[in-house]
Design a protein around this motif. Structure first.
Motif, PDB file in Angstrom:
ATOM      1  N   PRO A 117     -32.845  78.893  73.003  1.00 48.53           N
ATOM      2  CA  PRO A 117     -31.757  79.643  73.311  1.00 48.53           C
ATOM      3  C   PRO A 117     -30.234  79.172  72.762  1.00 48.53           C
ATOM      4  O   PRO A 117     -29.355  79.872  72.432  1.00 48.53           O
ATOM      5  CB  PRO A 117     -31.627  79.832  74.945  1.00 48.53           C
ATOM      6  CG  PRO A 117     -32.977  79.800  75.350  1.00 48.53           C
ATOM      7  CD  PRO A 117     -33.548  78.740  74.405  1.00 48.53           C
ATOM      8  N   ASN A 121     -28.158  81.100  70.194  1.00 47.11           N
ATOM      9  CA  ASN A 121     -26.999  81.564  70.998  1.00 47.11           C
ATOM     10  C   ASN A 121     -25.927  80.770  71.405  1.00 47.11           C
ATOM     11  O   ASN A 121     -24.665  81.183  71.627  1.00 47.11           O
ATOM     12  CB  ASN A 121     -27.345  82.469  72.382  1.00 47.11           C
ATOM     13  CG  ASN A 121     -28.506  83.396  72.347  1.00 47.11           C
ATOM     14  OD1 ASN A 121     -28.369  84.053  71.288  1.00 47.11           O
ATOM     15  ND2 ASN A 121     -29.465  83.445  72.974  1.00 47.11           N
ATOM     16  N   ARG A 130     -23.466  77.858  66.381  1.00 50.38           N
ATOM     17  CA  ARG A 130     -24.068  78.364  65.500  1.00 50.38           C
ATOM     18  C   ARG A 130     -23.217  78.556  64.146  1.00 50.38           C
ATOM     19  O   ARG A 130     -23.967  78.230  63.022  1.00 50.38           O
ATOM     20  CB  ARG A 130     -24.508  79.479  65.881  1.00 50.38           C
ATOM     21  CG  ARG A 130     -25.883  79.765  64.898  1.00 50.38           C
ATOM     22  CD  ARG A 130     -26.665  81.291  65.432  1.00 50.38           C
ATOM     23  NE  ARG A 130     -27.594  81.976  64.548  1.00 50.38           N
ATOM     24  CZ  ARG A 130     -28.823  81.433  64.076  1.00 50.38           C
ATOM     25  NH1 ARG A 130     -29.159  80.075  64.765  1.00 50.38           N
ATOM     26  NH2 ARG A 130     -29.336  82.026  63.274  1.00 50.38           N
TER      27      ARG A 130
END
Length: 317
Positions: A117, A121, A130
């Motif tokens: 995750p 995210n 990211r």
């Protein structure tokens, strides 16, 4: 018009779907720019498990020098998208596998579940990780396009892209830290449950009134207020063993010190983490209030020092 080969990037693809992804990652970056009118031509090839993009250009074109950096930038950004969409997860899985080589398979899977995750995210405390990683990767690829010109994508990922891989390593380290913190918490909770289970009861019953968040009031069986322990340290006693433990939640340390045989818990938010923690530690000793007789006493305001509104409309009371 003479076109010279400027850049060529090829990669291993698992099939047509991945080849199509490699095609789209560059095509979407150059869409609508009419680069052929600027003296450039991009060609895509796919054959025998390999896919390639080749960029040629006319060095004599009037726009060539102005557009050459833009072309390398577009290619780098498209390649970064492709790597992050198709390669990044397996890179991180390999990093986790190496970092957790002495751990059991189910523990490695837990680390993966924490890390993935974050990979897709980002961390809520650090938004934009990211996109920051995408920029790092694109900058590295642009540098290699301008320096090397022709390369195998997997080779570049393996031998270069140090900054990009360092950012991935930091994510893996963060996931490992979270795993060990969770492990310590589980072990600590298990230890508390163990001691509570064997601890000799000192009082038959306490009422625990949840006023909201981490705020509680504790009453004995006669509905007299008991002090909530301010010290986070608590001494847990068992036959032949005495331990002093630091417990962050004062209400938990208070209940352990009081050592009731039964806890009547009055709350209208039974799903809160602190309520779940109390129920997890004290297990069968905890009973959620379902309109117990004491509720009427509490509501009537007969208890000195505790307003009837403190109880409110609690869980099924």
């Amino acid at each position: 018009m003479i076109l010279v080969e400027l850049f060529a990037v090829w990669t291993d693809v698992s099939g047509q779907e991945e080849a199509d992804q490699f095609y789209r990652c560059i095509k979407e970056k150059t869409k609508g720019l009419h680069i052929s009118k600027r003296g450039f031509r991009l060609t895509f090839k796919h054959n025998d498990g390999k896919a390639a993009w080749v960029c040629r250009g006319n060095e004599n074109h009037v726009d060539f020098q102005q557009w050459l950096p833009q072309i390398s930038d577009l290619l780098a950004k498209g390649l970064a998208d492709f790597i992050m969409d198709t390669r990044e997860r397996s890179i991180v899985e390999n990093m986790i596998s190496k970092a957790c080589s002495v751990m059991d398979e189910y523990e490695v899977e837990k680390v993966n579940r924490i890390c993935m995750p974050l990979l897709f995210n980002g961390d809520l405390d650090q938004p934009g990780l990211r996109e920051k990683r995408r920029l790092t990767l694109a900058n590295g690829l642009r540098h290699d396009l301008e320096e090397v010109h022709f390369f195998h994508l997997e080779g570049i990922l393996h031998f270069r892209m140090k900054q990009y891989k360092q950012e991935l390593h930091e994510l893996v380290e963060y996931a490992l830290d979270e795993f060990w913190m969770d492990r310590q918490y589980e072990e600590f909770m298990g230890l508390l449950k163990y001691f509570v289970f064997f601890q000799e009861a000192k009082v038959p019953l306490v009422h625990l009134v949840h006023k909201g968040s981490h705020e509680f009031q504790v009453l004995d069986a006669g509905l007299n207020l008991l002090p909530v322990q301010k010290d986070e340290q608590v001494v847990v006693e068992m036959p032949g063993l005495e331990l002093e433990m630091d417990i962050e939640d004062m209400i938990v340390s208070t209940l352990i010190s009081i050592s009731p045989e039964k806890v009547m818990l009055h709350t209208n938010t039974p799903d809160l983490p602190i309520i779940s923690t109390i129920r997890q530690i004290f297990e069968d000793k905890v009973q959620l209030c379902h309109h117990c007789p004491e509720c009427e006493v509490l509501r009537s305001g007969l208890l000195s020092g505790l307003d009837a509104s403190d109880l409110g409309n609690y869980n099924n009371c």
